[in-house]
Design a protein around this motif. Structure first.
Motif, short mmCIF file in Angstrom:
data_model
loop_
_atom_site.label_atom_id
_atom_site.label_comp_id
_atom_site.label_asym_id
_atom_site.label_seq_id
_atom_site.Cartn_x
_atom_site.Cartn_y
_atom_site.Cartn_z
N ASP A 86 -3.20 11.17 0.44
CA ASP A 86 -2.43 10.11 0.13
C ASP A 86 -2.86 9.44 -1.12
N LYS A 101 -2.57 6.61 -2.52
CA LYS A 101 -3.10 5.23 -2.25
C LYS A 101 -4.53 5.22 -2.08
N SER A 113 4.43 3.60 -7.26
CA SER A 113 4.27 2.25 -6.85
C SER A 113 2.92 1.39 -7.24
N SER A 114 1.94 1.88 -7.62
CA SER A 114 0.92 1.29 -8.14
C SER A 114 0.97 0.99 -9.69
N GLU A 171 13.79 2.84 -4.87
CA GLU A 171 13.17 1.31 -5.08
C GLU A 171 12.03 1.11 -4.23
N VAL A 172 12.21 1.30 -2.74
CA VAL A 172 11.05 1.00 -1.94
C VAL A 172 10.02 1.99 -2.04
N GLY A 173 10.33 3.46 -2.30
CA GLY A 173 9.32 4.51 -2.37
C GLY A 173 8.44 4.42 -3.55
N PHE A 189 9.00 1.97 -6.04
CA PHE A 189 9.13 0.64 -6.79
C PHE A 189 9.95 0.51 -7.91
N SER A 221 2.41 7.30 2.03
CA SER A 221 3.13 6.16 2.22
C SER A 221 4.74 6.14 1.48
N LYS A 222 4.53 6.70 0.31
CA LYS A 222 5.87 6.69 -0.19
C LYS A 222 7.34 7.41 0.56
N THR A 249 7.91 5.50 3.96
CA THR A 249 8.51 4.20 3.39
C THR A 249 10.12 4.51 3.20
N GLU A 308 11.80 5.29 6.52
CA GLU A 308 12.34 3.91 7.00
C GLU A 308 13.21 3.48 6.49
N MET A 309 13.41 3.63 5.39
CA MET A 309 14.70 2.93 4.61
C MET A 309 15.76 4.00 4.90
#
Lengths: 533, 301
Positions: free
Chosen positions: A246, A248, A267-268, A322-324, A326, A380-381, A384, A387-388
């Motif tokens: 990961d 992150k 996203s970071s 956008e969610v995966g 940012f 996480s990407k 996420t 889930e979207m």
């Protein structure tokens, strides 16, 4: 107290030792060197970097995945390598010269004095012939990298001619400078294998600036200097590659000081820019990766193309990105990234999709109330985005269940050689690495690759024909059109929804290293340099 | 004709049943004298009530994406902020409590029932059956819980039912062992021997004399296992091996929050605090109950 005597005859008692230590520390501080860096400098120069997965294949003739090639780049040599920097290009490595004699003949001349370790002698043209031909002879999964290789003629100890059955443009872009171009010792490989086949994770010898010193699965790969290496001296004494799935987690490891080089998640990015980390440089590179939602066309629930098209049209790509990511990643139009031959200006299905159209397809298939499941890597990407995606498909009445997989499990889901799981695979968020030739993307989606890397089990004779023909086309615009059509065929099959090529930002400690990467940010560890104090 | 009552009210169970109302008042007074126990009870009641009435408490659907801006800090609209998908974290915490208690209570109920039956059989049955059951129970206990859980989840796939199954299988041996030991100790007591001599059947001895005496310690043990089970569920969900997304769980909240901790710390705090409070609540309450119902054990400790 007994004195400690050095070999030069100088004596050192405890008091003198403390004095000397204090003086050294003062000197270091006066010089402006942080103490931690001074300690690091006094020890062996160790490069600690993160890889997104652990190595699982070190035979270049049968390589899998880019993270294995990162290590191979350090422990073997090849005729050409990608030049570090921001522009795609190659440089001579083990070769003194490589020339295209005619469309099907490439002559190379090896540098003298490149030695294999463990007494296997000097690298010769015979070793190059063996290394290249074994990939075809043993029907390696990456035989496609060598395309129409017929044989290699050995002219003398150092000179050979690669003979192709037909012209093969990707040879210069991917075959020679990437995984399949590495040269192994014929004698050593024949000793450890029955017939020159796959030696897996046990390299019999090395020929690069580093050797594999230790491998603790899922913990660390340790490369140390090759004492028999007589080429340009690499910057670091040791390279420690830590597999951290990961990004992150990798960022946390970087902040904790466990690693000094890592790619960071998109996203970071905004946050790292807003609050720069100490002693850290951030570089952003365009990535060649391609990320897509794939569908298993052989699965009973997805056999009807209308169901697949419903999924395609229900997906709103910008929302996922956008969610995966940012909003830091651009929408892809296909597998081939901008700047490469064959990049499409737009996809057939618009990025935002169309829910009404998706519902129509679903109604045509008579599949309302469908339940599907998607496999995603436990990053996480991806989770996420999944889930979207779940929410998006829910809007057209498809219930999506999410199965999060660890890398070991994920990367074998669609492989027939790894069991029967491919039969249960339905949807998948997939991400493949890429090198700068479109052939490297399309060749994994031919009918031959079904059950290997073609997990969607997509098969088109027209696609295969174009894929075979395009490699011989030197006219770029003509070649580009062929790759456009191939991506159209893939998309029309309903099995693919292309998402993004991501981006490749990475961070590193400036006081420790000057990294060397390909233009897409892929590390070339053997060229990493130590920052001069 | 049923055998006459030979116990003369001298068994612990019979003692415990004398004047139920009075005993309850006495226990309540004992609990009131224990501030940590009271605190634990208050926490447990709060957690249970929030889980039971979760549907009325949550301001948003816990799975609704983009209910607000992503990774927003706490505000009046979103009391605990939002996660990376813009979901309301407060709603997810409350609904996550429902999942945690569902896993804990259902798996405990199943494990207690099975453990009780197996323990009684092992403790009161023939030696060969005892040996066989012990071998089975110890074999199960020999597996490290997490490794066993990962193996089962890999085989069956991650889901709430799989998590419950894992918890049930791994906790049955604990309860069965406790019941077996208690049963063996009790079955050699004089009043049991006398009952047997009077012709009492196995069912009566187990049901009337042994069961009431083993159930108390077992319930105390179970209450102290609740936080362990909740932590196990959260741990598996944190690893992505627990409940499937988008079902909210404190573990998934922690995992999601951890991934974006540098963007916003609130989801991690929101996921972590309930686990801490639940652990404290059940532990304090369990210890207080143990002190009340088994003061000898407290003295021994």
């Amino acid at each position: 107290m007994k004195d400690m005597k050095s070999t030069t005859g100088l004596s050192l008692d405890r008091r003198q030792f403390l004095k000397a230590g204090a003086a050294s520390a003062a000197g270091v501080m006066a010089y402006g060197l942080p103490l931690s860096q001074a300690i690091w400098a006094a020890q062996g120069k160790v490069l600690r970097a993160r890889s997104y997965a652990d190595i699982n294949k070190l035979d270049p003739g049968f390589y899998q995945n880019a993270y294995n090639v990162d290590v191979m780049n350090c422990i073997y040599s090849k005729l050409l390598h990608y030049q570090p920097g921001t522009q795609w290009g190659t440089e001579l490595q083990a070769a003194e010269s490589v020339e295209q004699v005619d469309p099907t003949h490439i002559r190379f001349r090896l540098k003298k004095g490149i030695m294999f370790t463990d007494g296997y002698g000097e690298m010769t043209a015979e070793d190059a012939k063996f290394s290249f031909e074994r990939i075809i002879e043993h029907n390696s999964p990456i035989a496609g990298d060598w395309g129409p290789l017929d044989h290699v003629e050995v002219e003398d100890d150092y000179t050979g001619v690669i003979v192709l059955k037909s012209p093969f443009v990707p040879l210069w872009n991917i075959t020679l400078p990437y995984g399949a171009g590495h040269i192994v010792s014929k004698k050593a490989v024949l000793e450890v294998t029955e017939n020159g086949g796959d030696f897996g994770m046990k390299p019999p010898c090395f020929s690069g600036p580093y050797v594999l010193s230790d491998w603790r699965p899922n913990q660390v790969v340790i490369l140390t200097r090759n004492p028999e290496w007589n080429g340009p001296k690499p910057g670091f004494d040791e390279i420690h590659i830590l597999p951290i799935g990961d990004p992150k987690t990798a960022e946390t490891a970087y902040r904790a000081g466990d690693i000094d080089f890592t790619h960071v998640s998109l996203s970071s990015l905004e946050q790292i820019k807003a609050e720069p980390l100490p002693d850290t440089a951030l570089e952003e590179r365009p990535s060649l990766y391609y990320v897509y939602v794939g569908m298993n066309t052989d699965h009973p629930k997805l056999k009807d193309i209308n169901v697949r098209r419903a999924v395609q049209w229900a997906i709103n790509v910008p929302q996922l990105l956008e969610v995966g990511y940012f909003g830091q990643a651009d929408v892809a139009t296909g597998m081939i990234a901008p700047g490469l031959v064959g990049h499409r200006d737009q996809a057939l299905v618009p990025p935002e999709g169309d829910l009404e159209k998706a519902r129509q397809y679903l109604a045509e298939a008579g599949a309302e109330g469908l339940t599907l499941h998607i496999d995603v890597l436990n990053e996480s990407k991806f989770t996420t985005m999944a889930e979207m995606l779940q929410a998006q498909l829910g809007q057209v009445g498809i219930t999506l269940e999410i199965d999060v997989q660890d890398p070991g499990s994920f990367w074998t889901i669609g492989m027939e050689s790894e069991g029967q799981r491919w039969k249960d695979m339905q949807l998948i968020i997939q991400r493949f690495s890429m090198v700068p030739d479109p052939y490297y993307a399309t060749t994994f989606f031919t009918c031959d690759q079904v059950g290997e890397w073609n997990w969607e089990r997509f098969c088109s004779k027209r696609f295969d024909k174009l894929n075979a023909e395009a490699v011989a086309i030197t006219d770029e615009s003509k070649r580009a059109k062929m790759y456009h059509e191939m991506q159209d065929i893939m998309e029309n099959s309903g099995a693919y929804r292309f998402l993004t090529h991501e981006g490749a930002p990475y961070i590193y400690r400036e006081s420790i290293m000057t990294p060397a990467t390909r233009p897409d940010g892929r590390p070339l560890y053997r060229f990493y340099d130590v920052t001069s104090a | 004709m049923p055998p006459p009552d030979t116990t003369h009210g001298d068994t612990p169970a019979k003692n415990a049943t004398h004047g139920d109302a009075g005993a309850f008042a006495q226990h309540w007074r004992q609990l009131c004298r224990n501030p940590l126990g009271l605190f634990g009870l208050a926490l447990v009641v709060l957690i249970v009530l929030s889980a039971v009435f979760a549907d009325f408490i949550v301001p948003f659907d816990a799975t609704q994406v983009m209910a607000g801006p992503r990774l927003a800090p706490p505000s009046w609209d979103h009391l605990m902020g939002t996660d990376q998908l813009g979901r309301d974290v407060f709603s997810r915490v409350i609904m996550g409590g429902q999942v945690a208690l569902l896993v804990a209570l259902s798996s405990l109920a199943a494990a207690l029932s099975a453990g009780l039956i197996l323990g009684l059989i092992a403790g009161f049955g023939p030696q060969w059956l005892d040996n066989g059951l012990l071998l089975l129970l110890d074999s199960i206990r020999a597996f490290p819980v997490i490794i066993f859980a990962l193996a089962v989840i890999t085989l069956l796939g991650p889901s709430l039912a799989t998590v419950i199954l894992v918890v049930v299988i791994t906790t049955i041996p604990v309860y069965a062992r406790v019941v077996r030991t208690q049963t063996q100790a009790l079955s050699n007591n004089e009043y049991i021997l006398a009952e047997r001599a009077m012709g009492a059947g196995t069912g009566r001895i187990l049901g009337v004399h042994i069961l009431p005496n083993v159930i108390g310690p077992l319930l105390i043990l179970a209450s102290m296992d609740v936080p362990l089970i909740i932590a196990l569920e959260a741990g598996l969900s944190f690893l992505g091996m627990g409940v499937r997304p988008p079902t909210p769980s404190w573990g998934t909240l922690l995992n999601d929050g951890y991934n974006y901790i540098h963007n916003s710390p609130w989801p991690v705090i929101a996921g972590g605090v309930p686990i801490i409070l639940t652990t404290l609540g059940f532990t304090f309450l369990g210890e207080a109950l143990r002190d009340i119902f088994d003061p000898k054990l407290r003295r021994d400790l």
